[in-house]
Write a protein that holds these residues in place. Sequence first.
Motif, mmCIF file in Angstrom:
data_model
loop_
_atom_site.group_PDB
_atom_site.id
_atom_site.type_symbol
_atom_site.label_atom_id
_atom_site.label_comp_id
_atom_site.label_asym_id
_atom_site.label_seq_id
_atom_site.Cartn_x
_atom_site.Cartn_y
_atom_site.Cartn_z
ATOM 1 N N ILE A 229 0.691 -1.216 0.088
ATOM 2 C CA ILE A 229 -0.108 0.064 -0.060
ATOM 3 C C ILE A 229 1.012 1.266 -0.117
ATOM 4 C CG2 ILE A 229 -1.581 1.371 1.377
ATOM 5 C CD1 ILE A 229 -2.788 -1.484 2.530
ATOM 6 N N ASN A 230 1.834 1.340 0.727
ATOM 7 C CA ASN A 230 2.784 2.604 1.027
ATOM 8 C C ASN A 230 3.563 2.807 -0.341
ATOM 9 O OD1 ASN A 230 1.817 2.996 3.423
ATOM 10 N ND2 ASN A 230 3.341 1.890 4.290
ATOM 11 N N LEU A 231 4.149 1.660 -0.660
ATOM 12 C CA LEU A 231 4.680 2.060 -2.090
ATOM 13 C C LEU A 231 3.771 2.672 -3.356
ATOM 14 C CD1 LEU A 231 7.243 -1.050 -2.502
ATOM 15 C CD2 LEU A 231 7.788 1.495 -2.262
ATOM 16 N N SER A 232 2.733 1.784 -3.161
ATOM 17 C CA SER A 232 1.848 2.218 -4.268
ATOM 18 C C SER A 232 1.327 3.761 -4.133
ATOM 19 C CB SER A 232 0.153 1.469 -4.035
ATOM 20 O OG SER A 232 0.669 0.031 -4.480
ATOM 21 N N ALA A 233 0.902 4.205 -2.776
ATOM 22 C CA ALA A 233 0.516 5.421 -2.573
ATOM 23 C C ALA A 233 1.689 6.533 -2.965
ATOM 24 C CB ALA A 233 0.260 5.662 -1.217
ATOM 25 N N HIS A 234 2.935 6.193 -2.839
ATOM 26 C CA HIS A 234 4.046 6.933 -2.906
ATOM 27 C C HIS A 234 4.400 7.198 -4.623
ATOM 28 C CE1 HIS A 234 7.896 9.087 -1.954
ATOM 29 N NE2 HIS A 234 8.338 8.594 -3.082
ATOM 30 N N PRO B 61 0.484 9.936 1.332
ATOM 31 C CA PRO B 61 -0.020 9.199 2.663
ATOM 32 C C PRO B 61 0.699 8.066 2.707
ATOM 33 C CG PRO B 61 -1.802 8.835 0.639
ATOM 34 C CD PRO B 61 -0.377 9.751 0.166
ATOM 35 N N TYR B 62 0.755 7.460 3.810
ATOM 36 C CA TYR B 62 1.291 6.167 4.126
ATOM 37 C C TYR B 62 0.802 5.796 5.348
ATOM 38 C CZ TYR B 62 4.255 8.139 7.740
ATOM 39 O OH TYR B 62 4.851 8.755 8.982
ATOM 40 N N ALA C 206 -5.816 1.064 11.003
ATOM 41 C CA ALA C 206 -4.150 1.516 10.567
ATOM 42 C C ALA C 206 -4.366 3.112 10.992
ATOM 43 C CB ALA C 206 -4.014 1.338 9.139
ATOM 44 N N GLU C 207 -3.264 3.580 11.072
ATOM 45 C CA GLU C 207 -3.127 5.081 11.430
ATOM 46 C C GLU C 207 -2.490 5.704 9.956
ATOM 47 O OE1 GLU C 207 -0.676 8.447 13.941
ATOM 48 O OE2 GLU C 207 -0.579 6.361 14.333
ATOM 49 N N VAL C 208 -3.257 6.462 9.339
ATOM 50 C CA VAL C 208 -2.606 7.251 8.097
ATOM 51 C C VAL C 208 -1.866 8.580 8.526
ATOM 52 C CG1 VAL C 208 -3.288 7.910 5.785
ATOM 53 C CG2 VAL C 208 -4.430 5.809 6.876
ATOM 54 N N ARG C 209 -0.879 8.710 7.707
ATOM 55 C CA ARG C 209 0.050 9.982 7.867
ATOM 56 C C ARG C 209 0.557 10.511 6.518
ATOM 57 N NH1 ARG C 209 4.078 8.288 12.976
ATOM 58 N NH2 ARG C 209 2.485 7.674 14.587
ATOM 59 N N GLU C 210 1.088 11.476 6.750
ATOM 60 C CA GLU C 210 1.459 12.035 5.166
ATOM 61 C C GLU C 210 2.972 12.252 5.387
ATOM 62 O OE1 GLU C 210 0.185 15.611 2.537
ATOM 63 O OE2 GLU C 210 -1.335 14.099 3.133
ATOM 64 N N GLU C 211 3.825 12.038 4.289
ATOM 65 C CA GLU C 211 5.254 12.382 4.253
ATOM 66 C C GLU C 211 5.386 12.844 2.832
ATOM 67 O OE1 GLU C 211 8.855 12.900 5.533
ATOM 68 O OE2 GLU C 211 7.274 12.496 6.803
ATOM 69 N N SER D 78 -7.126 9.660 -6.044
ATOM 70 C CA SER D 78 -5.821 10.148 -5.794
ATOM 71 C C SER D 78 -5.425 9.150 -4.508
ATOM 72 C CB SER D 78 -5.631 11.572 -5.471
ATOM 73 O OG SER D 78 -6.223 11.924 -4.265
ATOM 74 N N PRO D 79 -4.053 9.203 -4.369
ATOM 75 C CA PRO D 79 -3.744 8.232 -3.211
ATOM 76 C C PRO D 79 -4.256 8.728 -1.756
ATOM 77 C CG PRO D 79 -1.847 8.393 -4.812
ATOM 78 C CD PRO D 79 -2.923 9.102 -5.171
ATOM 79 N N ARG D 80 -4.305 10.208 -1.874
ATOM 80 C CA ARG D 80 -4.863 10.783 -0.636
ATOM 81 C C ARG D 80 -6.248 10.423 -0.337
ATOM 82 N NH1 ARG D 80 -3.136 16.726 -0.699
ATOM 83 N NH2 ARG D 80 -1.163 15.754 -0.227
#
Length: 257
Positions: free
Chosen positions: A200-205, A250-251, A241-246, A223-225
């Motif tokens: 999920i995180n790689l896809s979102a990035h 989002p991750y 899950a907790e969703v944050r942004e960097e 959009s990923p967000r």
Amino acid sequence: MKRLTVENVSFSYGEKPVLSDVSLSVAPGELVSILGHNGCGKTTLLRCISGYLTPKAGSVRIGNDAVSSLSARALAQRMALVPQNPVMEFDFTVRDIVLMGRNPHLKRFSGETEADYAAADAALARTGMAELADRSVLTLSGGEWQRTIIARAICQNSEMMLLDEPVASLDVKHQIEILRLVRSLCRESGISALCVMHDINLSAHYSDQLLLLKGGKTLACGSPRAVITAPLLREAYGIEAEVREEQGHPYMIPRYD
């Protein structure tokens, strides 16, 4: 370059429905990832888009052309497939494999031309495989083999690439390298890419859009967000899950307990 349009696609294996009313639009230059739990229909959707399977309902088009109306040769000139865990049991060189991408463009009963070899060399250079061009594919690492298959897809010179879990068996360094390469191809060459993904995180990035499936149906697309949110992750995967942004992406951090 033409837009890929998937409209209300449904598919069943016998009496078992696998996809129901799935729609998606992928513009030239976009990288789109398909996410969802195991068995939700991700690979089946990719096979319907590729023409390998015929939808029970709905349509898939490249521009104004229905995929179902194109010959296998014409379709291969428009769309390159990077399959899941491709296996090679023959002692071809890396260059031999990459040159196979030129097959849809060769005239009948004719061999490769200087232009075909130049296209292969350019694809090898683009994927960082030029120094290994004469190496047997049986000696390659997992990351090298995956870059070889992507080089073959680049050499095919199609408008779009379909990638089925392109980083599933790779370590994190090679996962990043492969997705960075695919995204740069989209940005620089204007091709579109559609990836079946689990991370999920790689896809979102790396993705411009995400299609999130649940039980063969579209749970969210955007959009990923917009897609990577705690409520949608809970509904799609049954996790908290907790969703944050960097850096604008989002991750998610799953709650393991």
